[in-house]
Design an enzyme around this catalytic site. Structure first.
Site, PDB file in Angstrom:
ATOM      1  CB  ILE A   7      -0.889  -0.039   1.199  1.00  0.00           C
ATOM      2  CG1 ILE A   7      -1.829  -1.441   1.145  1.00  0.00           C
ATOM      3  CG2 ILE A   7      -1.815   1.177   1.299  1.00  0.00           C
ATOM      4  CD1 ILE A   7      -2.679  -1.392   2.313  1.00  0.00           C
ATOM      5  CG  ASN A  11      -0.321   3.396  -8.139  1.00  0.00           C
ATOM      6  OD1 ASN A  11      -1.367   3.579  -8.635  1.00  0.00           O
ATOM      7  ND2 ASN A  11       0.688   3.636  -8.830  1.00  0.00           N
ATOM      8  CB  VAL A  13       1.405  -3.147  -6.051  1.00  0.00           C
ATOM      9  CG1 VAL A  13       1.580  -4.392  -7.514  1.00  0.00           C
ATOM     10  CG2 VAL A  13       1.649  -1.799  -6.924  1.00  0.00           C
ATOM     11  N   GLY A 107      10.599   3.100   6.387  1.00  0.00           N
ATOM     12  CA  GLY A 107       9.172   2.865   5.849  1.00  0.00           C
ATOM     13  C   GLY A 107       8.994   1.322   5.445  1.00  0.00           C
ATOM     14  CG  ASP A 109       7.807   1.613   1.357  1.00  0.00           C
ATOM     15  OD1 ASP A 109       8.243   2.000   2.418  1.00  0.00           O
ATOM     16  OD2 ASP A 109       7.563   2.950   0.246  1.00  0.00           O
ATOM     17  CG  LEU A 110      11.778   2.766   1.668  1.00  0.00           C
ATOM     18  CD1 LEU A 110      12.249   3.991   2.377  1.00  0.00           C
ATOM     19  CD2 LEU A 110      11.849   2.814   0.182  1.00  0.00           C
ATOM     20  CG  ASP A 129      10.629   1.654  -4.152  1.00  0.00           C
ATOM     21  OD1 ASP A 129      10.017   2.044  -5.358  1.00  0.00           O
ATOM     22  OD2 ASP A 129      10.126   1.121  -3.374  1.00  0.00           O
TER      23      ASP A 129
END
Length: 252
Positions: A7, A11, A13, A107, A109-110, A129
């Protein structure tokens, strides 16, 4: 199979994973006003498009930088899949040693990107990224995350340019055919692209100069497909899912 959900600010994914392999992906726009039912229906649609069903999904894992949306997604998975997903965050084993001033500020995501790069390609590795922001994270040969950089993503720069000027339009982000632009749209596309590319190349070079060591460069994110420059060794659009699969395996 497991469902991996990234999230992001722009976007969401969704990836369907079989071990460390990404079977299929589905990208939707992040909207904080979507209900859990709406997200649940999107998940069911994705599974149908992937020739799968809820019964094929044994578990799920979420990486999120948008807390409000994450809570809606958790509710949707519980209701539509009967699954309470694993959340990448405090208390989760990642296999990575975050040697930064404030490890909690990295984060999810990272962190997943770094785990994916290290487990797949080894270290040392510089992970780039390219999304809403363009981020750089350096992982050493022992899996320690030592440094990070954050700058404006090319899409964010394009949106800012259009919204803060009276006559410049919004343009599609793409690799230009030439730097010799003969109209406003081409001038913006070429300017944004080469400005961003130059920043990427200079940043990689600066990492090499300061670290004085050889390392791989792995790029991922929505914009990585148009920036496969010679200084980037690997472009891996599913890197975050590899990392999420690795993290999931360490916690079950």
């Amino acid at each position: 199979m497991i469902l991996a959900v990234d999230i992001g600010n722009t976007n969401i994914v969704i990836g369907l994973m079989e071990g460390t392999e990404t079977v299929d992906t589905y990208r939707i726009t992040t909207r904080s006003n979507h209900t859990s039912d709406e997200y649940g229906l999107m998940i069911l649609q994705f599974l149908q498009l992937s020739n799968s069903s809820p019964d094929d999904v044994q578990d799920a894992i979420i990486s999120s930088v948008v807390p409000k949306v994450m809570h809606s997604f958790i509710s949707s998975m519980i209701k539509f899949l009967g699954i309470d997903p694993m959340i990448i965050g405090p208390g989760i084993k990642t296999g990575m040693n975050i040697r930064m001033d404030d490890p909690r500020s990295l984060g999810a995501d990272l962190l997943a990107d770094c785990a994916g790069a290290y487990t797949t390609y080894g270290g040392p590795v510089l992970v780039i990224d390219m999304g809403t922001a363009t981020t750089y994270n350096y992982v050493d040969e022992k899996g320690a995350i030592l440094a990070g950089l954050i700058t404006t993503g090319i899409g964010t720069a394009a949106a800012a340019l259009a919204s803060n000027t009276a006559q410049l339009p919004e343009v599609q982000i793409t690799r230009p055919k030439s730097i010799l632009a003969a109209n406003t749209k081409d001038a913006m596309q070429a300017g944004l692209y080469y400005d961003c590319l130059g920043g990427i190349e200079r940043t990689i070079t600066q990492f090499r100069e300061e670290l004085d060591t050889d390392f791989k460069v792995v790029a991922t994110g929505g914009m990585s497909r148009i920036f496969d420059c010679p200084l980037i060794d690997i472009v891996d659009p599913t890197l975050i899912f590899k990392g999420m699969a690795s993290i999931y395996a360490k916690n079950v």
